[in-house]
Enzyme design. Structure first.
Site, PDB file in Angstrom:
ATOM      1  CE  LYS A  90      -2.103  -0.957   3.958  1.00 53.24           C
ATOM      2  NZ  LYS A  90      -1.383  -2.178   4.365  1.00 53.24           N
TER       3      LYS A  90
ATOM      4  NE  ARG B  89       6.461  -0.274  10.582  1.00 52.70           N
ATOM      5  CZ  ARG B  89       5.275  -0.376  10.005  1.00 52.70           C
ATOM      6  NH1 ARG B  89       5.072   0.131   8.809  1.00 52.70           N
ATOM      7  NH2 ARG B  89       4.283  -0.979  10.616  1.00 52.70           N
TER       8      ARG B  89
HETATM    9  P1  AMP Z   1       1.210   0.582   9.474  1.00 54.65           P
HETATM   10  O1  AMP Z   1       2.379   1.486   9.295  1.00 54.65           O
HETATM   11  O2  AMP Z   1       0.038   0.980   8.634  1.00 54.65           O
HETATM   12  O3  AMP Z   1       1.568  -0.875   9.316  1.00 54.65           O
HETATM   13  O4  AMP Z   1       0.730   0.755  10.986  1.00 54.65           O
HETATM   14  C1  AMP Z   1       1.582   0.448  12.057  1.00 54.65           C
HETATM   15  C2  AMP Z   1       0.773   0.315  13.345  1.00 54.65           C
HETATM   16  O5  AMP Z   1       0.152   1.567  13.642  1.00 54.65           O
HETATM   17  C3  AMP Z   1      -0.359  -0.687  13.296  1.00 54.65           C
HETATM   18  O6  AMP Z   1       0.056  -2.029  13.573  1.00 54.65           O
HETATM   19  C4  AMP Z   1      -1.273  -0.143  14.378  1.00 54.65           C
HETATM   20  O7  AMP Z   1      -0.780  -0.442  15.674  1.00 54.65           O
HETATM   21  C5  AMP Z   1      -1.142   1.359  14.172  1.00 54.65           C
HETATM   22  N1  AMP Z   1      -2.134   1.882  13.209  1.00 54.65           N
HETATM   23  C6  AMP Z   1      -1.898   2.417  11.983  1.00 54.65           C
HETATM   24  N2  AMP Z   1      -3.037   2.785  11.396  1.00 54.65           N
HETATM   25  C7  AMP Z   1      -4.023   2.474  12.260  1.00 54.65           C
HETATM   26  C8  AMP Z   1      -5.439   2.585  12.226  1.00 54.65           C
HETATM   27  N3  AMP Z   1      -6.089   3.103  11.167  1.00 54.65           N
HETATM   28  N4  AMP Z   1      -6.140   2.162  13.317  1.00 54.65           N
HETATM   29  C9  AMP Z   1      -5.524   1.654  14.391  1.00 54.65           C
HETATM   30  N5  AMP Z   1      -4.198   1.495  14.483  1.00 54.65           N
HETATM   31  C10 AMP Z   1      -3.445   1.901  13.429  1.00 54.65           C
END
Ligand code: AMP
Length: 213
Positions: free
Chosen positions: A13, A159
């Site tokens: 994404k 990360r």
């Molecule tokens: P990502 O970078 O999108 O993989 O997000 C990393 C982490 O941030 C996720 O595993 C969640 O803990 C948190 N996070 C990101 N976006 C959301 C969302 N829309 N709702 C809840 N937690 C989120």
């Protein structure tokens, strides 16, 4: 144009969004990046969010919805945006529905779990500009110089939640809480599927077709 990119972690994404925002003259909004920024700055929100993120759990809706709404209200979003990683729950999607924002299309990236785990463990992020790379030769884009961002020269980091143990939890959480959004947006007639286990260039092309189709 306002778009949502839906799909499990490691589906591409963010990488695809970074490749197409310039052409479309819209901005990418990653709630994950916003939350990591808040953690880095040590804000109250960041401190609350960190324990969920480190553990592969979702940050509570009320925190993320507020963060997203503030971001969307900014000047640079007027021409449109790609939401990367939001919504991730039905209440988040409903909150978007009740705001003034109209979503034109939802792109659903499909990728098998084994590939997610492989991609995620090789993923590296630029600490300065958040550009996404991968260190495995079979996953693109690889950085030209090891550990260094091609775009800004920033240091590439892994990360904290990009390890096999946490990603398995994130996949379970995705299936339970985020996958129901596929049906939610299908019903609205705005969902388009993209096969996301192809090479990156093909995924980018298929995404562009899905957006304009
Ligand atoms: P990502 O970078 O999108 O993989 O997000 C990393 C982490 O941030 C996720 O595993 C969640 O803990 C948190 N996070 C990101 N976006 C959301 C969302 N829309 N709702 C809840 N937690 C989120």
């Amino acid at each position: 144009m306002n778009l949502i990119f839906l799909g499990p972690p490691g589906a591409g994404k963010g990488t695809v969004a970074q490749r197409i925002t310039d052409d479309l003259n819209i901005v990418q909004i990653s709630t994950g990046d916003l939350l990591r920024g808040a953690v880095k700055e040590g804000t109250e929100l960041g401190m609350k969010a960190k324990k969920y993120m480190d553990n592969g759990q979702l940050v509570p809706d009320e925190l993320v919805i507020g963060l997203l709404k503030d971001r969307i209200a900014k000047e640079d979003c007027q021409n449109g945006f790609i939401l990367d990683g939001f919504p991730r729950t039905i209440p988040q999607a409903e909150a978007l529905d009740t705001s003034d924002v109209k979503i034109d299309k939802v792109i659903n990236f499909n990728v098998p779990d084994e590939l997610v785990i492989h991609r995620i463990t090789g993923r590296r992020i630029c600490r300065e500009c958040n550009a996404v790379y991968n260190i495995y030769p079979d996953c693109d884009p690889n950085p030209t110089e090891e550990g260094k961002c091609d775009k800004c020269g920033g240091e590439l980091l892994q990360r904290e939640d990009d390890n096999e143990e946490v990603v398995k939890k994130r996949l379970v959480q995705y299936k339970e809480q985020t996958e129901p959004l596929i049906g939610f947006y299908k019903e609205k007639g705005i969902l388009a599927d993209v096969k996301a286990d192809n090479p990156l260039d093909e995924i980018v092309e298929d995404t562009k077709k899905a957006i304009s189709g």
